[in-house]
Motif scaffolding. Structure first.
Motif, PDB file in Angstrom:
ATOM      1  N   ARG A 115      -5.677  15.535  26.280  1.00 12.49           N
ATOM      2  CA  ARG A 115      -4.287  15.589  26.752  1.00 12.49           C
ATOM      3  C   ARG A 115      -3.402  14.600  26.003  1.00 12.49           C
ATOM      4  N   LEU A 116      -3.924  13.415  25.724  1.00  8.15           N
ATOM      5  CA  LEU A 116      -3.132  12.440  24.956  1.00  8.15           C
ATOM      6  C   LEU A 116      -2.960  12.902  23.510  1.00  8.15           C
ATOM      7  N   ILE A 117      -4.013  13.407  22.924  1.00  6.74           N
ATOM      8  CA  ILE A 117      -3.959  13.869  21.537  1.00  6.74           C
ATOM      9  C   ILE A 117      -2.957  15.015  21.394  1.00  6.74           C
ATOM     10  N   ASP A 118      -3.050  15.983  22.294  1.00 15.69           N
ATOM     11  CA  ASP A 118      -2.140  17.128  22.241  1.00 15.69           C
ATOM     12  C   ASP A 118      -0.704  16.714  22.546  1.00 15.69           C
ATOM     13  N   GLY A 119      -0.542  15.884  23.570  1.00 18.70           N
ATOM     14  CA  GLY A 119       0.796  15.486  23.991  1.00 18.70           C
ATOM     15  C   GLY A 119       1.530  14.647  22.968  1.00 18.70           C
ATOM     16  N   GLN A 251       0.582   5.829  36.572  1.00 17.87           N
ATOM     17  CA  GLN A 251       1.475   6.885  37.062  1.00 17.87           C
ATOM     18  C   GLN A 251       2.232   7.548  35.918  1.00 17.87           C
ATOM     19  N   MET A 252       2.624   6.758  34.924  1.00 18.71           N
ATOM     20  CA  MET A 252       3.308   7.329  33.768  1.00 18.71           C
ATOM     21  C   MET A 252       2.407   8.312  33.025  1.00 18.71           C
ATOM     22  N   LEU A 253       1.147   7.932  32.845  1.00 18.21           N
ATOM     23  CA  LEU A 253       0.202   8.806  32.150  1.00 18.21           C
ATOM     24  C   LEU A 253      -0.042  10.093  32.933  1.00 18.21           C
ATOM     25  N   ILE A 254      -0.100   9.969  34.242  1.00 21.02           N
ATOM     26  CA  ILE A 254      -0.284  11.152  35.089  1.00 21.02           C
ATOM     27  C   ILE A 254       0.916  12.079  34.976  1.00 21.02           C
ATOM     28  N   ASP A 255       2.108  11.511  35.108  1.00 24.27           N
ATOM     29  CA  ASP A 255       3.330  12.319  35.080  1.00 24.27           C
ATOM     30  C   ASP A 255       3.582  12.938  33.710  1.00 24.27           C
ATOM     31  N   ARG A 256       3.342  12.175  32.679  1.00 25.48           N
ATOM     32  CA  ARG A 256       3.682  12.622  31.323  1.00 25.48           C
ATOM     33  C   ARG A 256       2.628  13.547  30.704  1.00 25.48           C
ATOM     34  N   PHE A 257       1.358  13.221  30.924  1.00 24.19           N
ATOM     35  CA  PHE A 257       0.298  13.943  30.215  1.00 24.19           C
ATOM     36  C   PHE A 257      -0.682  14.684  31.128  1.00 24.19           C
ATOM     37  N   GLY A 258      -0.539  14.518  32.438  1.00 24.58           N
ATOM     38  CA  GLY A 258      -1.527  15.114  33.333  1.00 24.58           C
ATOM     39  C   GLY A 258      -2.849  14.367  33.280  1.00 24.58           C
ATOM     40  N   TRP A 259      -2.760  13.090  32.911  1.00 19.69           N
ATOM     41  CA  TRP A 259      -3.942  12.229  32.804  1.00 19.69           C
ATOM     42  C   TRP A 259      -4.611  12.095  34.170  1.00 19.69           C
ATOM     43  N   GLN A 260      -5.940  12.088  34.194  1.00 25.18           N
ATOM     44  CA  GLN A 260      -6.685  11.993  35.448  1.00 25.18           C
ATOM     45  C   GLN A 260      -7.243  10.583  35.647  1.00 25.18           C
ATOM     46  N   PRO A 261      -6.971   9.962  36.782  1.00 24.28           N
ATOM     47  CA  PRO A 261      -7.488   8.612  37.035  1.00 24.28           C
ATOM     48  C   PRO A 261      -8.975   8.617  37.385  1.00 24.28           C
ATOM     49  N   TYR A 262      -9.584   7.445  37.276  1.00 20.19           N
ATOM     50  CA  TYR A 262     -10.999   7.266  37.605  1.00 20.19           C
ATOM     51  C   TYR A 262     -11.109   6.419  38.868  1.00 20.19           C
TER      52      TYR A 262
END
Length: 378
Positions: A115-119, A251-262
């Protein structure tokens, strides 16, 4: 005689760190080091921005005309993910995202990296460590009885990045290591230095069963002296120069990239999750959440009461730990009985094997004396 138990009045470090020292007010030396040594030398204001601007200018000048101007080691965890965002969008760099696959990636980690690479429209290079060699080395660490059985993974990460940088003449490696969430470090007795090649070779010599033909090996002198001062390859920590608040970044990573927390820091690796949530607390009584929460307490991101309440929760999920143990055993090609047998071995420490601890101690004193190291004590 039962050893006396004490806990810091300021953070949540306690006497499970056998080297801990308290002052007359009950405040531990981890906190004292932070307030007296780290905080006065850690700047994320205009001074940090000025240093960051110089860093960016140097990296860009060095990378001019090249496909990428730096390497970012990315695991899919919050620190490396946020660094990748900062380096690309805030610093304007052209990083090559570098990932080392040691065989234990969680699916969430794989998804987060993609997701980070694509985004951010970046290129990803993945180095895969030979699994049979990695497995043999990890089993050697289990058989040795030491606490730091995650060393084979971490050692491979560092060594592989350095070797890639040297081969491709890349002078800057960016890492997500930071003071905001890591200013209080794991005691060396809990997690010994991962780059100690003398100890790694000694443990493998005694307990390994095959040669390490391709496994990447580094050493403290190679990556602390030869690489930066002879080859000009430096490791930089940009997150120490910008405001970095863990929950805001998450929260920024979640909102911007759909990043999933651990559930917990470092749990992007299935092995590290087993190691930190089960192996360390159950076999040795070491709870790494104390270190993680204490860093957040002194940097104002968590209250001590919140940390104490969180520490009352189990380190692992009792309903799924049997599946976790089975996964680890199957992956390593051993039985559950074998894994349980390793849990019952006599407790050993890094002191029971050859090491370069003396070199680390001398180097740390030298770097702190020169103002090149502001991290907390180990």
């Amino acid at each position: 005689m039962i050893p006396r138990y004490d806990i810091c009045r300021n953070c949540v470090m306690d006497t499970t760190d056998t080297a801990i020292v308290f002052d007359a007010e009950g405040v531990c030396d981890h906190c004292k080091t932070y307030y007296s040594k780290i905080l006065p030398n850690w700047h994320t204001d205009a001074r940090g921005q000025a240093d960051l601007d110089k860093m960016v200018a140097t990296i860009k000048a060095e990378g001019k005309g090249k496909d990428f101007d730096c390497i970012i080691g990315m695991s899919g965890g919050i620190d490396s993910s946020y660094l990748t965002y900062i380096a690309t969008e805030k610093m304007g760099l052209r990083p090559l995202v570098f990932h080392v696959d040691a065989g234990w990636n969680s699916q969430i980690a794989v998804n987060n990296i993609e997701r980070l690479i694509d985004g951010l429209k970046l290129d990803l290079f993945t180095e895969v460590i030979d699994w049979e060699e990695m497995k043999d080395l990890q089993l050697a660490y289990f058989k040795s009885g030491v606490s730091h059985i995650d060393t084979p993974q971490d050692h491979a990460f560092f060594a592989t990045m350095y070797k890639f940088a040297a081969k491709h003449k890349v002078h800057y490696i960016l890492t997500g290591a930071n003071l905001s969430t890591e200013c209080i470090r794991n005691p060396v007795e809990w997690m010994y230095y991962q780059s100690d090649s003398i100890q790694l070779r000694d443990i493998h010599r005694q307990f390994g069963t095959r040669k390490l033909d391709t496994y990447p090996i580094t050493s403290i002198l190679w990556h602390k002296v030869w690489m930066p001062y002879v080859r000009g390859i430096k490791v930089l920590r940009p997150l120490n120069l910008v405001p970095y608040v863990k929950e805001e970044a998450k929260q920024m990573l979640i909102d911007r990239f759909g990043w999933q927390p651990y559930p917990q820091k470092h749990f992007e690796s299935r092995f590290t999750r087993f190691y930190e949530s089960y192996w360390l607390p159950e076999r040795f009584g070491y709870d790494v959440r104390r270190v993680q929460y204490s860093s957040l307490i002194v940097t104002g991101q968590m209250t001590r009461d919140e940390a104490i309440e969180a520490l009352e929760l189990p380190t692992y999920d009792a309903s799924t730990i049997d599946q976790e143990k089975e996964f680890v055993a199957n992956k390593l090609g051993i039985t559950l009985a074998d894994l349980d047998g390793y849990m019952k071995l006599p407790l050993k420490t890094y002191r029971d094997y050859r090491s370069q601890r003396r070199i680390y101690d001398i180097g740390a004193k030298l770097l702190r004396g020169l103002g090149l190291e502001v991290g907390g004590k180990r």
